[in-house]
Design a protein around this motif. Structure first.
Motif, PDB file in Angstrom:
ATOM      1  N   ARG A   1      -1.023   4.439   6.166  1.00  0.00           N
ATOM      2  CA  ARG A   1      -0.922   5.307   4.980  1.00  0.00           C
ATOM      3  C   ARG A   1      -0.168   6.595   5.315  1.00  0.00           C
ATOM      4  NH1 ARG A   1      -4.446   7.436   2.210  1.00  0.00           N
ATOM      5  NH2 ARG A   1      -4.304   6.551   0.122  1.00  0.00           N
TER       6      ARG A   1
ATOM      7  N   ASP B   1      -7.280  12.193   3.776  1.00  0.00           N
ATOM      8  CA  ASP B   1      -5.896  12.369   3.366  1.00  0.00           C
ATOM      9  C   ASP B   1      -5.883  13.239   2.119  1.00  0.00           C
ATOM     10  OD1 ASP B   1      -5.239  10.671   5.408  1.00  0.00           O
ATOM     11  OD2 ASP B   1      -4.443   9.067   4.145  1.00  0.00           O
TER      12      ASP B   1
ATOM     13  N   HIS C   1       2.684   8.883   3.183  1.00  0.00           N
ATOM     14  CA  HIS C   1       2.588  10.319   2.921  1.00  0.00           C
ATOM     15  C   HIS C   1       3.819  11.054   3.451  1.00  0.00           C
ATOM     16  CE1 HIS C   1      -1.353  10.020   1.272  1.00  0.00           C
ATOM     17  NE2 HIS C   1      -1.951   9.717   2.411  1.00  0.00           N
TER      18      HIS C   1
ATOM     19  N   GLY D   1      -7.865   9.516   0.474  1.00  0.00           N
ATOM     20  CA  GLY D   1      -7.942   8.259   1.204  1.00  0.00           C
ATOM     21  C   GLY D   1      -8.262   8.453   2.679  1.00  0.00           C
ATOM     22  N   SER D   2      -8.556   7.365   3.336  1.00  0.00           N
ATOM     23  CA  SER D   2      -8.809   7.311   4.783  1.00  0.00           C
ATOM     24  C   SER D   2      -9.816   8.349   5.271  1.00  0.00           C
ATOM     25  CB  SER D   2      -7.487   7.484   5.552  1.00  0.00           C
ATOM     26  OG  SER D   2      -6.561   6.500   5.215  1.00  0.00           O
TER      27      SER D   2
ATOM     28  N   VAL E   1       0.812   4.488  -2.567  1.00  0.00           N
ATOM     29  CA  VAL E   1       0.537   5.835  -2.078  1.00  0.00           C
ATOM     30  C   VAL E   1       1.666   6.792  -2.435  1.00  0.00           C
ATOM     31  CG1 VAL E   1       0.225   7.235  -0.002  1.00  0.00           C
ATOM     32  CG2 VAL E   1      -0.998   5.065  -0.237  1.00  0.00           C
TER      33      VAL E   1
ATOM     34  N   GLU F   1       0.831  -1.198   0.000  1.00  0.00           N
ATOM     35  CA  GLU F   1       0.000   0.000   0.000  1.00  0.00           C
ATOM     36  C   GLU F   1       0.868   1.253   0.000  1.00  0.00           C
ATOM     37  OE1 GLU F   1      -3.967   1.687   2.213  1.00  0.00           O
ATOM     38  OE2 GLU F   1      -2.492   0.645   3.461  1.00  0.00           O
ATOM     39  N   ALA F   2       1.952   1.249   0.774  1.00  0.00           N
ATOM     40  CA  ALA F   2       2.832   2.416   0.832  1.00  0.00           C
ATOM     41  C   ALA F   2       3.457   2.710  -0.521  1.00  0.00           C
ATOM     42  CB  ALA F   2       3.911   2.195   1.881  1.00  0.00           C
TER      43      ALA F   2
END
Length: 433
Positions: free
Chosen positions: A144, A185, A148, A189-190, A59, A55-56
């Motif tokens: 996440r 985000d 970032h 996201g989130s 992102v 996922e990282a």
């Protein structure tokens, strides 16, 4: 005024002199810019961190692309051995140069029940050297955020400015009979609902330290200014002034500008951050709304119909030295002063009764159109804390969405939508570590 063609003309990739170790830096000011080609290798994860690593990777790639500074290369074209190590001596830089990469990003993640930790590595391909190693740690509940922060470190290396990807965007999500204050985000996201009300919520704005938001609340049946504190989820009135709306903190957090409606007129007021010392700044028989502070806190821009149509005005923070800024169009609203001080973004309605986002340089009066023929409504712009991006809402897909754009409108990315609901009042929060 048509939207300008794709050209991130405000930036230049240049090399600093030898005293700065030939460190490439993205510098504002040249039309010769091309996005820096960067390769982001699939991050590695140990044990339970494999999913977080995947996922990282996604992102970080998306953040770098969203910034407009980088050309993120397609990993399907990579030629280097994916198992090569992290030491510069183990990396075949020629293979990365062959795919056109100037920058190379690698990372490895590990996880405990409490934390996710990432070790970020950045390399300059042409120089064949590692230029940044950074270990970052976040709560296991927000993996996440680690990605970032990695993207912010990469942006900081190349621009010498803080990144914005660890900041948040607040918005009001309207459902039938429900109003939600939602935090996103920067990439949408989130989404996190932090406040739910049955009465209307409008116009969220951030305190400069990012710990609190002001909103216009109808909880008492009339518009008033309320503050929501993130740490303890408290929600309280500020100032106790009836028919007050559109509050915004000064850049140092010591004052609040807002508007009050009385006897058919609406005026700009200011008060101390604790709600004391309220005083009226504008006094014409007109509608003055949506104040916004200059980044030095010395001036306030707002929209007013005092000349017969809605235009943008600027005055000193004490109400003196009023001057009109916009002279085109007859419905210019929701000004937002850039943190860089050089632009005021605003919403304007054209002759087709379509709403679009524009900006104006208050020093010169030069107007830039950011949106055109992208739905019937693009409005309510809000700047990123570095002034390099902004967010606004749009109906271009037939439902309300949030869009992140560069300051010229050349690159626009939809980051969030709300099926069966409306998103409004997007407010980009401050940079946070």
């Amino acid at each position: 005024m048509p939207a300008r063609p794709l050209a991130l003309a405000a930036l230049l990739l240049a090399a600093l002199p030898a005293l700065a170790e030939d460190r490439p830096t993205i510098i504002v000011g040249s039309p010769e810019f091309r996005p820096l080609p960067v390769a982001v290798v699939d991050f590695s994860g140990e044990g339970d961190a494999r999913a977080a690593a995947a996922e990282a990777t996604s992102v970080v790639r998306a953040d770098l692309a969203l910034s407009g500074l980088f050309d993120v290369l397609d990993p399907r074209g990579f030629l280097a051995d994916p198992s090569e190590g992290y030491a510069a001596t183990s990396i075949k830089f020629a293979r990365w140069a062959d795919v056109g990469a100037d920058g190379l990003v690698k990372a490895r993640l590990s996880r405990t029940p409490a934390d996710v930790e990432g070790e970020l590595h950045l390399y300059e391909v042409r120089a064949g050297r590692e230029v940044l190693v950074k270990t970052l740690k976040v709560s296991a509940a927000e993996p996440r955020r680690l990605a970032h922060r990695m993207a912010d470190e990469i942006v900081r290396y190349y621009t010498r400015e803080p990144g914005v990807f660890a900041s948040q965007i607040a918005a009001i999500r309207k459902r039938p009979g429900i109003y939600e204050l939602v935090l996103f985000d920067v990439d949408g996201g989130s989404p996190r609902v932090v406040l739910t009300e049955r009465k209307a919520l409008m116009s969220p704005t951030w305190r400069p330290d990012g710990n609190e938001l002001l909103v216009t609340s109808y909880r008492t049946g009339r518009p008033e200014i309320w503050a929501y504190r993130l740490a303890d989820r408290s929600f309280r009135p500020v100032g106790g002034i009836a028919n007050a709306m559109g509050a915004v903190y000064s850049p140092d957090g010591s004052r609040i500008a807002f508007t009050v409606t009385k006897d058919g007129n609406t005026h700009v007021w200011v008060m101390n951050a604790d709600g004391t010392g309220a005083r009226q700044l504008t006094k014409e028989r007109c509608i003055d709304v949506t104040p916004t502070w200059s980044p030095d806190g010395r001036r306030i821009a707002f929209s007013s119909d005092r000349a017969g149509s809605s235009q943008i005005y600027v005055m000193s923070a004490d109400g003196s030295d009023l001057r009109r800024v916009t002279f085109q169009g007859n419905y210019n609203q929701t000004p937002q002063w850039s943190p860089r001080g050089d632009q005021i973004a605003f919403t304007a309605r054209d002759e087709r009764l379509v709403f679009d986002v524009f900006s104006i340089a208050p020093a010169t009066g030069t107007v830039t159109r950011l949106t055109q023929d992208q739905g019937r409504t693009n409005e309510e712009p809000s700047w990123a804390p570095n002034g390099r991006l902004l967010v606004f809402r749009t109906d271009r897909a037939g439902s309300w969405q949030l869009v992140v754009s560069d300051p010229k409108g050349d690159r626009q990315t939809v980051i969030a939508g709300a099926k069966g609901a409306e998103l409004a009042g997007a407010a980009w929060g401050p940079t946070q570590d």
